[in-house]
Each structure stands twice: as structure tokens, then as C-alpha cells.
Enzyme design. Structure first.
Site, PDB file in Angstrom:
ATOM      1  N   ASP A   1      24.902  28.786  23.728  1.00 24.20           N
ATOM      2  CA  ASP A   1      25.396  29.782  24.675  1.00 24.20           C
ATOM      3  C   ASP A   1      26.514  30.646  24.110  1.00 24.20           C
ATOM      4  O   ASP A   1      26.445  31.874  24.158  1.00 24.20           O
ATOM      5  CB  ASP A   1      25.907  29.088  25.937  1.00 24.20           C
TER       6      ASP A   1
ATOM      7  N   HIS B   1      17.551  26.365  28.170  1.00 25.56           N
ATOM      8  CA  HIS B   1      19.002  26.252  28.178  1.00 25.56           C
ATOM      9  C   HIS B   1      19.473  25.978  26.754  1.00 25.56           C
ATOM     10  O   HIS B   1      18.671  25.747  25.845  1.00 25.56           O
ATOM     11  CB  HIS B   1      19.459  25.152  29.128  1.00 25.56           C
TER      12      HIS B   1
END
Length: 372
Positions: free
Chosen positions: A160, A130
């Protein structure tokens, strides 16, 4: 902000549904006029508009990519596309039969954008991760946080969105420009670990050059009292960025603070910070806003998202818009006179004839449960 077609009008994008970075890249392209068709699972698509911010301006379909018929239909759509955005782990698209080689066989001009955390190769390429993992390995997370405290992830914006989705959109545009010269599309390998490392280029350079110290002790990472946040009497906060001497002087004058020790001596920073903190706690945030209004002191309120939409500067520029009852950031950057794409909530696309699937073919696929 007036609506027009946008600079990417005429560019067709197939976006394979995935988590935040992929849809963000698709939103960036749709915001500037690209026709983005989001391809989701069959069961996930209905006729209600999709009001998620990152789906704005798109159309949606459901397609079973685990069936031969669904894969064949996707290839047909890719024949008419300029860009594909794919968000799977390395090798998954190839196993499905929709990898770069599969699609370039039917459309050599296709730009194939691949979004992953670790990239298409390397020891970690096939492992899960992540944002926090990617920015940690990129050397970024170690630099974030206050002195003496543990590293603090800045939610998931650096890996991200900035290092991932934004870099993917940028890579797609690079490949589209190159295609104008070569006539061929290229594969874009956008990895969040790469993007996060690139975003910290200046700081990596400073560390290796011996100009950047431990976390939270430097000029721009809350180490310096002239670049930090301070609490006000009512529990609000102010952001102080009075780096240059003249801005610093104006801030102190407006605050009525005098006789501070030399700020160029780092040994004085704790005392200066405490004096400023004490002063800022003496008035409310609104009172300080009035004190600094129109000044070059570089002191502004720390606004939450609801407040930001109503700030006079943001209202004047149209920085935020409301789409389908949902406040959200307007497209950026702005190209003078170019306008932007449709910002409406995403809706299901029933007529796929412009994408190469006739009405009869689409109905047959729907009857078979392959298309929604």
C-alpha cells in the site's frame, strides 16, 4: 521545523478519495507545498476538520460524480489542476466520464496519476486484492518471516504505502518534470505489485543469482544472530545490527560476552544466538541502552510509536510533530532551506473560485445536492 511554502508550492492536485495509498500520495505532495483538494462523496463531507494524518494540509469538498452536473464540475476543477490522483479499478473513471482522455481534452498539461493494486492491465487488473495479495504475487511475501515458519506480512506497508502511494507520488513528480519539456501531462500507472517488486530488486537479484537461501536463513532476514531482535529482562526488545566485524567486536566487549564460536561459519549461528539471547535477558532494556549509549555497536531499543516520538534523536531532529493534538511523522525527505507545506487538519473548501467555479455556480450545485 519552520513552515514555508515548500518546493511544490503552486502545484494543484485533485485527489479522488480512496483507501490508504491514494491519500498517502496526496499527503506526500501536500507535505511539500502542493495545494491538494480532496474530492469525497457529498455525504462524507462536513465542516469539522479531518484529523486523519494522511489528510493533513489538504482541503476537502464533496462531489456527486454519478451525476452529470458533478462530472461537469469535476472537469471544471481539472482545468485548473496540475495533477489528478485516481484510485478506482481500471475503467471506472472512464465510465464516470473523468478518465485521462476526458480530462486531457480540457487540460492537456494535466498529470493523471492512477493508483491500483494490479495495474491498469494484465489478467488480474479487474480483480479485487489487498496489500498481502500484491506482495505475494510480486514474490516479496515468500521472503518474509522466520525459518520454518509461514510467510509473515509486514502489516500493509510494502504494498500500500511503499510500493503504492510513495511510487505514485514519485511517478507524479517524474511526469511534472517531463511536462516542463513537453508541455503535456502523462498518465501515471502506479501498481502496488510493480512497486513491491521494485523495492525487492536487490533480493530478487540475489535469489536468481543463487546468493539468497530459504526464508529466515539469510544475513538480513533474522537468519543471522548479528541481525535480529532480542528480549530483555523486563520484556522489552533490542534491535541488533552488528554486521561488520568491528561493530560486532564492540558489542561483545560492552556486553562482556567472550569465547563465541566463529560467526562466519553458519553452523555456529544457533549457538551464538542462544548465547546472545541469554546475555540480553540478564538486564532490562533501559540498562542495555545505557551500556550501548554513544557506541558503534549498532544496538538500539525497539520502540513503540509512543516511545519513538520522545526519543532524544527524534526530538532533536523534529522527526515527529503534533498536529491538532495528534502525534505524527514530520514531512520527509527534507530539502535544505525549503520548509514544508501546511500540516493543519484538512478543512472544507467553500470558495472554489480559484479552481474555476464561481460562487453562484457552487451555490447552485450545493442547492441541487451535487456539491458539499
Amino acid at each position: 521545523m519552520e513552515r514555508s511554502r515548500g518546493p511544490l508550492a503552486g502545484i494543484r492536485v485533485l485527489e479522488l478519495a480512496g483507501l490508504a495509498p491514494g491519500p498517502f500520495a496526496g499527503m506526500m505532495l501536500a507535505d511539500h507545498g502542493a495545494e491538494v483538494l480532496r474530492v469525497d462523496r457529498v455525504a462524507a463531507v462536513g465542516d469539522e476538520p479531518r484529523r486523519e494524518v494522511m489528510d493533513r494540509g489538504k482541503r476537502t469538498i464533496g462531489l456527486d460524480l454519478k451525476s452529470p452536473e458533478g462530472v461537469a464540475a469535476f472537469r471544471r476543477l481539472a482545468e485548473r489542476a496540475d495533477v489528478v490522483i485516481e484510485v478506482f479499478r481500471p475503467g471506472v473513471a472512464e465510465r464516470l466520464g473523468i478518465g485521462p482522455d476526458d480530462l486531457h481534452a480540457v487540460n492537456e498539461r494535466l498529470v493523471y496519476g492512477r493508483m491500483t493494486g494490479w495495474g491498469q492491465d494484465g489478467p488480474l487488473a479487474h480483480t479485487a486484492g489487498h496489500d498481502i495479495d500484491y506482495i505475494a504475487v510480486a514474490g516479496v511475501l515468500s521472503m518474509l518471516g522466520r525459518a520454518g515458519d509461514k510467510p509473515t506480512p509486514p502489516i500493509n506497508i510494502l504494498g500500500d504505502f511503499a510500493g503504492g502511494g510513495l511510487m505514485l507520488a514519485y511517478g507524479v513528480l517524474l511526469a511534472l518534470i517531463e511536462r516542463e519539456r513537453t508541455g503535456r501531462g502523462r498518465v501515471v500507472d502506479a501498481a502496488m505489485v510493480d512497486g513491491a517488486a521494485l523495492l525487492f530488486s536487490m533480493f530478487h537479484g540475489a535469489v536468481h543469482g543463487g546468493h539468497w537461501g530459504p526464508r529466515g536463513t539469510n544475513l538480513l532476514d533474522t537468519g543471522a544472530p548479528m541481525y535480529d531482535t532480542y528480549e530483555t529482562a523486563d520484556g522489552g526488545f533490542l534491535a541488533v545490527g552488528a554486521l561488520e566485524p568491528r561493530f560486532w567486536a564492540e558489542m561483545l566487549e560492552r556486553m562482556g560476552v567472550a569465547d563465541l564460536p566463529d560467526r562466519d561459519d553458519r553452523a555456529n549461528w544457533p549457538v551464538i544466538r542462544e548465547r546472545l539471547a541469554e546475555a540480553f535477558r540478564s538486564r532490562t532494556r533501559a540498562e542495555w541502552e545505557a551500556v550501548f549509549e554513544g557506541s558503534d555497536a549498532c544496538v538500539v531499543p525497539v520502540l513503540d510509536p509512543r516511545e519513538a516520538a520522545g526519543h532524544p534523536h527524534n526530538r532533536a531532529r523534529g522527526t515527529f510533530v503534533e498536529v491538532g493534538g495528534v502525534p505524527q511523522a514530520a514531512p520527509a525527505p527534507r530539502l535544505a532551506g525549503a520548509g514544508h507545506g501546511d500540516l493543519s487538519p484538512a478543512t472544507r473548501l467553500h470558495d472554489l473560485s480559484a479552481w474555476g467555479l464561481s460562487g453562484d455556480e457552487a451555490e447552485a450545485l450545493r442547492a441541487a445536492g451535487v456539491l458539499a
